[in-house]
Design an enzyme around this catalytic site. Structure first.
Site, mmCIF file in Angstrom:
data_model
loop_
_atom_site.group_PDB
_atom_site.id
_atom_site.type_symbol
_atom_site.label_atom_id
_atom_site.label_comp_id
_atom_site.label_asym_id
_atom_site.label_seq_id
_atom_site.Cartn_x
_atom_site.Cartn_y
_atom_site.Cartn_z
ATOM 1 C CB CYS A 156 -10.078 -3.080 -8.089
ATOM 2 S SG CYS A 156 -10.216 -4.679 -6.638
ATOM 3 C CG ASN A 193 -2.776 -5.641 -5.406
ATOM 4 O OD1 ASN A 193 -2.837 -5.974 -6.749
ATOM 5 N ND2 ASN A 193 -3.179 -4.428 -5.046
ATOM 6 N NE ARG A 223 -11.249 -2.361 0.449
ATOM 7 C CZ ARG A 223 -9.332 -2.144 -0.392
ATOM 8 N NH1 ARG A 223 -9.429 -3.500 -0.741
ATOM 9 N NH2 ARG A 223 -8.308 -1.298 0.067
ATOM 10 C CG HIS A 278 -1.385 -0.950 0.807
ATOM 11 N ND1 HIS A 278 -2.095 -2.650 1.581
ATOM 12 C CD2 HIS A 278 -3.326 -0.887 0.753
ATOM 13 C CE1 HIS A 278 -2.987 -3.019 0.954
ATOM 14 N NE2 HIS A 278 -3.930 -1.834 0.064
HETATM 15 C C1 PEP Z 1 -5.928 -5.795 -4.031
HETATM 16 O O1 PEP Z 1 -6.148 -7.038 -2.937
HETATM 17 O O2 PEP Z 1 -5.689 -6.632 -5.357
HETATM 18 C C2 PEP Z 1 -6.367 -4.745 -3.671
HETATM 19 C C3 PEP Z 1 -7.117 -4.124 -4.534
HETATM 20 O O3 PEP Z 1 -6.909 -4.564 -2.371
HETATM 21 P P1 PEP Z 1 -5.749 -3.703 -2.046
HETATM 22 O O4 PEP Z 1 -4.396 -3.902 -3.174
HETATM 23 O O5 PEP Z 1 -6.084 -2.400 -0.969
HETATM 24 O O6 PEP Z 1 -5.883 -4.784 -0.471
HETATM 25 MG MG MG Z 2 -6.730 -6.373 -0.923
#
Ligand code: PEP
Ligand code: MG
Length: 761
Positions: free
Chosen positions: A688, A640, A517, A375
């Site tokens: 996403c 991710n 989310r 992140h």
């Molecule tokens: C993911 O895990 O792909 C996602 C979009 O959520 P984050 O990157 O915020 O964990």
């Molecule tokens: Mg995620």
């Protein structure tokens, strides 16, 4: 061997001793007196303290009574080396009746420790932060017992806070680099390869995160105005600067600009802080000294708090002291923000640090040892701060202010670049500015080469990105990461505060679908004010929906705030992150229904029937995907996390980056299965995660039936281009071929062939 009640007085004495740091600002004297006290209390022949240097990954003997005093500063060991290194590695006490028989024993000649048999050591740490090791030794075998271990642990706990605040104030003497050491590092590091994480170009002086500023330590008093009047003026100037910084930030971080300097403002306006500085000056201290002493005193109080949030604020106090001292100078050189235009090099970063660095206008960030889908990287991209991730730890030894060039388009870092290196970059940068000044052409709708409609939505992390999303014609918000407004606050935002943040989303994207989310906290996204227990494995801990279901009050407030903010929204989807079972999804959905009925009862206007979705991030749902597809209204695959959990590879850990493979056959097959099951239920599904903007991965996604992609706004034009140049029929053939082979190697070969064929067309 001593009586337990005696130990209490020892702990108190150490507490008294810590005042010595304030008085003398001499950490070595403090450590020496500490070891003397400890050894005397425990009737030990030897007492020693080793401190840990994070940059070098080494422990150094800093004070001793009983060992040869000339070995201080010379005896060094790596984590895991010898008994002291083992204590730090295991973060647990080590007590041995005859140390020389211990398998980890290592003899350091300089210490002349031959005659000592009994050995007892405890780690000094604050949570996971390693500070050092405290040791006692005795000539006789089997001398120390459980009560000694308890005593030494209590002292180590007391010492941890004091040493940590002393570190804020004075640079602990680092082992002197061997002659020419810095030069050797610089020569070896002329160019360092890293992973291009946030594209861009940056040139500036390097700065290690949270360096000890010379203003706080070695600047002589003659440089400063030293009257009470001088202090008052400096205080007013500091207040004005903070206000200006906040105003500058409003555009970048509308949801949290006011909060970043909240602690600074609070302390600066605190009557006790002010009174203590003024009293010190009236007592004859110089204004600079008064500011330093008062700040350190406050930092120590904060450091002693049991709340990690308050402890963290000690950094803010020292930062404030530095700003005050900057303004106290008779002649100011440089800038009140020390990171301004610098390239920050750090091995430890949280998303909240990146937000603070943005407020200081850093030029770029080099993250040593981070993960590309962490992140920290995601938020740096939202803030458009060029970032490179590298595993080259020697970068942490590059002297402060060394000129660094980051070519974050390809991931190259140049240390002390020559004119020959710089020239083409400057040229390229000028061209880049020229190009980015022109309008970006994006079509309203996106189609594949054979005319199949694909929807492109925006991932929004910060409200500041909404205008770009609109400009680039995003067809809605496919993922709003709701946790960032929580990350910079000092307390949990209230329902009303959250409602106002979400209302901006609906206002600015009026009429378009918005998928919010719910809070995905945990892992690398920490909220210090919640004071949650430290977890050894946060990515596998109380993350995300697990946290929300356990803390229903937080969950309920957020759901109510979303429903109220989106009361008039045509198309509102609420999705739950990291769903691992049908049961979890049902529990989350029930919480949402309860939030709706509580708003009904209270007669508060709200959205009454949002779409309810699940994020697919856990391989655990693979075997219940049919049932889940029937139960939820829509899905979004968070690749991710899905890759992280499918392959058991920490997405934040650069050491295992090679194992983090989106093109792993198991990941590909799992994704194809998920999309097929959900599509069979005629439910919408989007992707996403980061792969949704990867030009190499998009054809595979199109081939398995994905028709919605949610990406950071800046990627919309390039994703549109990739989609437009790919036909669904060729993508299907490609996906089919990849799904037919079981090894990573075969997948890679097929990818290669596909690209060659495609490029040839
Ligand atoms: C993911 O895990 O792909 C996602 C979009 O959520 P984050 O990157 O915020 O964990
Ligand atoms: Mg995620």
């Amino acid at each position: 061997m001593t009586e337990p009640q005696q130990h209490l007085s020892l702990v108190c004495d150490i507490g008294e001793l810590s005042n010595l740091i304030i008085e003398s600002r001499d950490i070595n004297a403090f450590l020496q007196q500490t070891v003397q006290l400890v050894a005397a209390h425990l009737h030990a022949d030897v007492g020693s303290i080793y401190l840990y240097d994070d940059d070098l990954g080494e422990l150094t003997l800093k004070a001793t009574v009983g060992l040869d005093s000339s070995s201080v500063g010379k005896v060094r060991m790596k984590i895991g080396e010898g008994l002291v290194g083992t204590t730090m590695a295991q973060m647990a006490p080590l007590c041995d009746g005859d140390a020389r028989q211990h398998p980890q024993f290592k003899y350091f000649v300089e210490t002349k420790e031959d005659p000592f048999k009994s050995f007892l050591s405890v780690p000094i740490h604050r949570g996971a932060e390693k500070i050092g090791v405290l040791v006692v030794q005795h000539r006789e075998a089997d001398f120390f017992d459980t009560s000694d271990i308890m005593a030494l642990r209590a002292i180590a706990a007391q010492l941890a806070g004091t040493i940590a605040s002393a570190r804020l104030m004075m640079d602990l003497p680092k082992p002197k680099a061997k002659a020419g050491g810095a030069d050797r590092v610089l020569n070896a590091l002329r160019i360092v390869k890293g992973e291009a994480t946030v594209p861009g170009y940056a040139l500036g002086p390097g700065a290690l995160l949270r360096p000890v500023d010379p203003l706080l330590t070695e600047t002589p008093d003659s440089v400063f105005h030293n009257s009470l009047d001088g202090y008052r003026k400096a205080k007013q100037e500091t207040l004005d600067q903070l206000k200006l910084l906040q105003e500058r930030l409003v555009l970048q971080l509308p949801e949290s600009a006011a909060l970043i300097f909240e602690a600074h403002n609070m302390i600066l306006k605190d009557r006790r802080f002010d009174a203590q500085v003024s009293e010190c000056i009236r007592d004859g201290k110089t204004a600079a000294d008064a500011v330093r002493r008062t700040a350190l005193h406050f930092a120590q109080i904060f450091e002693a708090s049991s709340s990690p949030y308050i402890r963290e604020k000690s950094q803010d106090i020292m930062d404030l002291a530095r700003r005050l001292l900057f303004n106290l100078q008779k002649e100011k050189a440089g800038n009140a923000s020390p990171m301004d235009a610098h390239i920050v090099i750090s091995s430890q970063l949280f998303p909240s640090d990146v937000l603070k660095l943005a407020s200081e206008s850093v030029a770029g960030i080099i993250f040593v040892g981070g993960g590309i889908t962490s992140h920290v990287a995601i938020i740096a991209r939202s803030l458009k701060i060029p970032m490179i991730i590298t595993s080259e730890v020697r970068l942490l030894q590059v002297p402060e202010e060394t000129q660094v060039l980051m070519d974050a388009d390809v991931g190259n870092i140049y240390i002390n670049p020559t004119q020959e290196v710089l020239r083409p970059f400057e040229e390229r940068n000028r061209t880049r500015k020229h190009i980015s000044a022109g309008p970006l052409i994006v079509a309203d709708e996106t189609f594949t080469a054979d005319g199949v409609r694909v929807h492109l939505l925006a991932n929004i992390n910060l409200l500041g990105e909404l205008s770009l999303a609109r400009e680039l014609k995003a067809e809605g918000v496919g993922l709003y990461r709701s946790e960032f407004p929580f990350i910079v606050r000092s307390v949990l935002p209230s329902e009303e505060e959250q409602r106002l943040v979400y209302a901006r989303l609906f206002e600015q994207m009026a009429g378009l679908p918005i998928y919010i989310r719910t809070l995905d906290i945990g892992g690398d996204k920490v909220l210090p004010y919640l004071d949650l227990p430290q977890e050894a494995n946060p990515e596998l801990g109380l993350r995300s929906i697990r946290f929300l279901l356990k803390h229903r009050e937080v969950f309920d407030q957020q759901l109510r705030a979303i429903l109220r903010a989106g009361r008039d929204a045509d198309h509102l989807g609420i999705m739950f992150p990291m769903i691992a079972s049908m049961d979890e999804f049902a529990a989350a959905r029930q919480a949402l229904e309860q939030a709706i009925s509580s708003l009904d009862t209270e007669n508060l206007p709200h959205h009454t029937n949002p779409l309810v979705g699940a994020m697919i991030e856990m391989p655990a749902v693979l075997s219940v995907i049919d049932e889940l597809a029937a139960a939820a209204d829509f899905f979004s695959i968070g690749t991710n996390d899905f890759i992280q959990y499918m392959l058991a590879v920490d997405r934040t850990n650069e050491n295992v980056a090679d194992y983090y493979r989106a093109f792993h056959p198991s990941v590909l097959r799992a994704l194809a299965g998920i999309v097929a099951s959900v599509s069979a239920h005629h439910k919408p599904i989007s992707v996403c995660g980061e792969v949704a903007h990867d030009p190499e991965f998009i054809p595979f996604l199109l081939g398995i039936g994905v028709r919605r992609l949610s990406v950071d706004p800046q990627f919309i034009p390039s994703v549109q281009k990739t989609v437009a140049s790919t036909s669904v029929s060729s993508a299907q053939d490609y996906a089919k071929s990849l799904l037919a082979v079981p090894t990573v190697k075969q997948v890679d070969e097929l990818r290669c062939q596909w690209h060659i064929r495609r490029d040839a067309r």
